[in-house]
Design a protein around this motif. Structure first.
Motif, PDB file in Angstrom:
ATOM      1  N   ARG A 365       0.832  -1.203   0.000  1.00 36.69           N
ATOM      2  CA  ARG A 365       0.000   0.000   0.000  1.00 36.69           C
ATOM      3  C   ARG A 365       0.867   1.254   0.000  1.00 36.69           C
ATOM      4  O   ARG A 365       0.577   2.228  -0.710  1.00 36.69           O
ATOM      5  CB  ARG A 365      -0.917  -0.009   1.221  1.00 36.69           C
ATOM      6  N   ARG A 366       1.942   1.240   0.811  1.00 32.52           N
ATOM      7  CA  ARG A 366       2.829   2.396   0.841  1.00 32.52           C
ATOM      8  C   ARG A 366       3.519   2.593  -0.501  1.00 32.52           C
ATOM      9  O   ARG A 366       3.692   3.730  -0.963  1.00 32.52           O
ATOM     10  CB  ARG A 366       3.863   2.229   1.948  1.00 32.52           C
ATOM     11  N   ASP A 369       1.069   4.216  -2.864  1.00 33.00           N
ATOM     12  CA  ASP A 369       0.872   5.631  -2.525  1.00 33.00           C
ATOM     13  C   ASP A 369       2.051   6.476  -2.979  1.00 33.00           C
ATOM     14  O   ASP A 369       1.883   7.645  -3.376  1.00 33.00           O
ATOM     15  CB  ASP A 369       0.676   5.784  -1.016  1.00 33.00           C
ATOM     16  N   ARG A 370       3.246   5.908  -2.925  1.00 34.33           N
ATOM     17  CA  ARG A 370       4.431   6.672  -3.318  1.00 34.33           C
ATOM     18  C   ARG A 370       4.473   6.923  -4.827  1.00 34.33           C
ATOM     19  O   ARG A 370       5.147   7.856  -5.273  1.00 34.33           O
ATOM     20  CB  ARG A 370       5.696   5.949  -2.867  1.00 34.33           C
ATOM     21  N   TYR A 373       2.266  10.022  -4.599  1.00 33.58           N
ATOM     22  CA  TYR A 373       2.902  11.095  -3.828  1.00 33.58           C
ATOM     23  C   TYR A 373       4.369  10.716  -3.595  1.00 33.58           C
ATOM     24  O   TYR A 373       4.736  10.187  -2.543  1.00 33.58           O
ATOM     25  CB  TYR A 373       2.204  11.296  -2.487  1.00 33.58           C
ATOM     26  N   ALA A 376       6.116  11.899  -0.313  1.00 32.49           N
ATOM     27  CA  ALA A 376       5.437  11.728   0.973  1.00 32.49           C
ATOM     28  C   ALA A 376       6.238  10.793   1.887  1.00 32.49           C
ATOM     29  O   ALA A 376       6.856   9.842   1.425  1.00 32.49           O
ATOM     30  CB  ALA A 376       4.037  11.156   0.748  1.00 32.49           C
ATOM     31  N   VAL A 377       6.233  11.098   3.160  1.00 33.00           N
ATOM     32  CA  VAL A 377       6.877  10.250   4.155  1.00 33.00           C
ATOM     33  C   VAL A 377       5.782   9.484   4.879  1.00 33.00           C
ATOM     34  O   VAL A 377       4.962  10.078   5.595  1.00 33.00           O
ATOM     35  CB  VAL A 377       7.701  11.076   5.156  1.00 33.00           C
ATOM     36  N   GLN A 378       5.740   8.180   4.682  1.00 25.62           N
ATOM     37  CA  GLN A 378       4.661   7.366   5.239  1.00 25.62           C
ATOM     38  C   GLN A 378       5.227   6.198   6.045  1.00 25.62           C
ATOM     39  O   GLN A 378       6.291   5.671   5.715  1.00 25.62           O
ATOM     40  CB  GLN A 378       3.763   6.825   4.122  1.00 25.62           C
ATOM     41  N   SER A 379       4.504   5.825   7.044  1.00 26.82           N
ATOM     42  CA  SER A 379       4.871   4.666   7.865  1.00 26.82           C
ATOM     43  C   SER A 379       3.882   3.544   7.627  1.00 26.82           C
ATOM     44  O   SER A 379       2.743   3.777   7.216  1.00 26.82           O
ATOM     45  CB  SER A 379       4.874   5.038   9.356  1.00 26.82           C
ATOM     46  N   HIS A 381       1.583   0.726   9.270  1.00 28.43           N
ATOM     47  CA  HIS A 381       0.927   0.510  10.548  1.00 28.43           C
ATOM     48  C   HIS A 381       0.283  -0.871  10.610  1.00 28.43           C
ATOM     49  O   HIS A 381      -0.140  -1.425   9.592  1.00 28.43           O
ATOM     50  CB  HIS A 381      -0.155   1.571  10.799  1.00 28.43           C
TER      51      HIS A 381
END
Length: 484
Positions: A365-366, A369-370, A373, A376-379, A381
């Motif tokens: 998923r990350r 999303d990248r 974006y 974007a800085v995403q973690s 979870h």
């Protein structure tokens, strides 16, 4: 330093071997009670293993290891191999007269709670041997809990180190002392087995069948006392008892400690428990609808058969109450998918494990999303927990190693003359510690007896790989592991 660690690991393994030898007196007494001559086999096996283990323990006594990850890796491998070798002795010496490869395969399958078997004619087998098979799985299930809760987190490859899903921190430390916590887990494991056996007996099982199946249900092992497995028991209530306790066996035992001793339902807020229940129920419902639509089975019976076999496969128990390979290609595809999934970490279940699927979903998923974006800085979870980058790396490495070992061992198995479908599903079910594979040979209606001896050695190695989370075994092949 290396020699000291090896001798210290041998000492611990020898001590545990004496305990396993002592357990052989139980099936010996059972055979003696039923008037079966195999009691002498267990008595002699107990004496021989106890004597050898005592000699090794005495020779290595007083050696203090250098406590490190190297020692832990060495100890875990040596413990499981010792249990598998010691557990195989009664099979070799019994009236079955199994070959060394067959006996080791059966013992390794038991102690890793895989449930694959090379023995036919279970209905006429001596009671002591049936009980010994079940005891191996029960002991193995308890060992798996300890492995997942106390050892693999220390090695940074287990579920506890991933999301702290099994850590006592997640449940506000139910006990301040680790010894009390471990005793509580053992107590609940034993209590669950007793309750399961009692319910089995109340639904019509004989006392002997109830005890054996309770041990192999709670340990999610899957050994049965009948060739037809759970198809032998026509009472639907018996099979629903199995469904409930298979799911309990695949649930984190830390959560069960908190539930039973503190009365708190934290487990139902645990992300991996919810995800496991969701995909198990989802696959079961889809399979039941398919069976009804295709008129393969009536809706009521189809629901029971679908739920039972999906739960059995997801929890890596390996029971079967029907030959699901006769239900058509779509059903076989669902069964194949269920073999991958696995239960929760910190439980007796094997497989890839739910927490890894959660992590993989977060990674994918990350990544998507990248693409949208890029800056974007995403973690990632899991519920409210943030999964660390080092943890995500370990998860990806596990999936890579799983696919790689599955591929290499499948090719190795075909070199022994095994057909491709049997080799492909056989290695998968061994790595996932599930039990039955696909095809006419090792499917739910067959077993692993027809395979060649080299094939059984390869599958035994694959079972050990799967049970010890692959890296725990592979690290021993690294030259750096043996350097000072």
């Amino acid at each position: 330093m290396k020699g000291r660690n090896l001798r210290a690991a041998m000492h611990v393994s020898a001590v545990f071997a004496t305990w396993l030898a002592a357990l052989m007196l139980i099936p010996a007494l059972v055979d003696l009670y039923y008037g079966n001559p195999d009691w002498i086999v267990f008595a002699i096996s107990c004496a021989v293993i106890a004597a050898l283990a005592t000699i090794v323990a005495a020779a290595t006594r007083g050696i203090r290891p250098t406590y490190s990850t190297r020692f832990a890796f060495l100890l875990v491998n040596l413990l499981w191999l010792t249990f598998a070798v010691a557990g195989a002795v009664p099979f070799v010496e019994s009236s079955l007269q199994l070959s060394l490869a067959d006996a080791f395969f059966e013992s390794m399958s038991g102690i890793t709670t895989t449930g694959s078997t090379v023995i036919t004619g279970l209905d006429g087998l001596p009671p002591g041997l049936l009980l010994w098979r079940s005891m191996l799985q029960w002991v193995g299930g308890l060992g798996v809990i300890g492995l997942g809760l106390f050892i693999l987190p220390y090695l940074k490859i287990g579920g506890s180190s991933v999301f702290k899903l099994e850590s006592s921190d997640r449940y506000d430390r139910p006990f301040s002392r680790m010894t009390t916590f471990a005793v509580s887990i053992i107590g609940i494991y034993m209590a669950s087995t007793f309750i399961c056996a009692t319910l089995y007996a109340m639904t019509g099982m004989t006392g002997f069948d109830a005890i054996n199946h309770a041990m192999t249900t709670v340990s999610t092992g899957g050994y049965s006392t009948h060739d037809a497995s759970f198809g032998y028991f026509e009472n639907l209530s018996t099979q629903w008892v199995a469904i409930v306790f298979m799911l309990i066996g695949a649930t984190p035992f830390t959560a069960l400690v908190v539930l039973m001793l503190r009365g708190r339902i934290d487990m139902f807020r645990d992300n991996q428990v919810i995800v496991m229940l969701c995909y198990t129920l989802g696959l079961g419902i889809v399979l039941a609808i398919y069976l009804d639509v295709t008129h393969t089975e009536e809706l009521g019976l189809g629901i029971e058969h679908a739920i039972f076999n999906i739960v059995s496969l997801v929890t890596t128990t390996g029971y079967a109450n029907a030959d699901y390979l006769q239900w058509g290609p779509f059903a076989i595809a669902l069964v194949f998918m269920a073999t991958f999934l696995g239960g929760c970490s910190g439980s007796t279940a094997g497989g890839v494990k739910t927490y890894r699927w959660i992590a993989l979903y977060g990674i994918m998923r990350r990544a998507l999303d990248r693409f949208i974006y890029p800056h974007a800085v995403q973690s990632v979870h899991s519920g409210k927990d943030v999964v660390g980058e080092d943890t995500l790396e370990v998860v990806l490495l596990y999936f890579t190693a799983f696919i790689l070992m599955w591929s290499l061992l499948t090719v190795a198995l075909t070199l022994t003359g095994t057909d491709f479908l049997t080799a492909l599903s056989g290695i998968l079910t061994a790595l996932a510690n599930v039990g039955p594979g696909l095809g006419e040979v090792i499917g739910p209606a067959g077993n692993f007896a027809p395979l060649s001896e080299p094939a059984k050695w390869i599958l035994s190695f694959a079972m050990l790989l799967g049970r010890l989370e692959i890296f725990t075994v592979l690290v021993l092949a690294a030259p750096a592991f043996w350097r000072e």
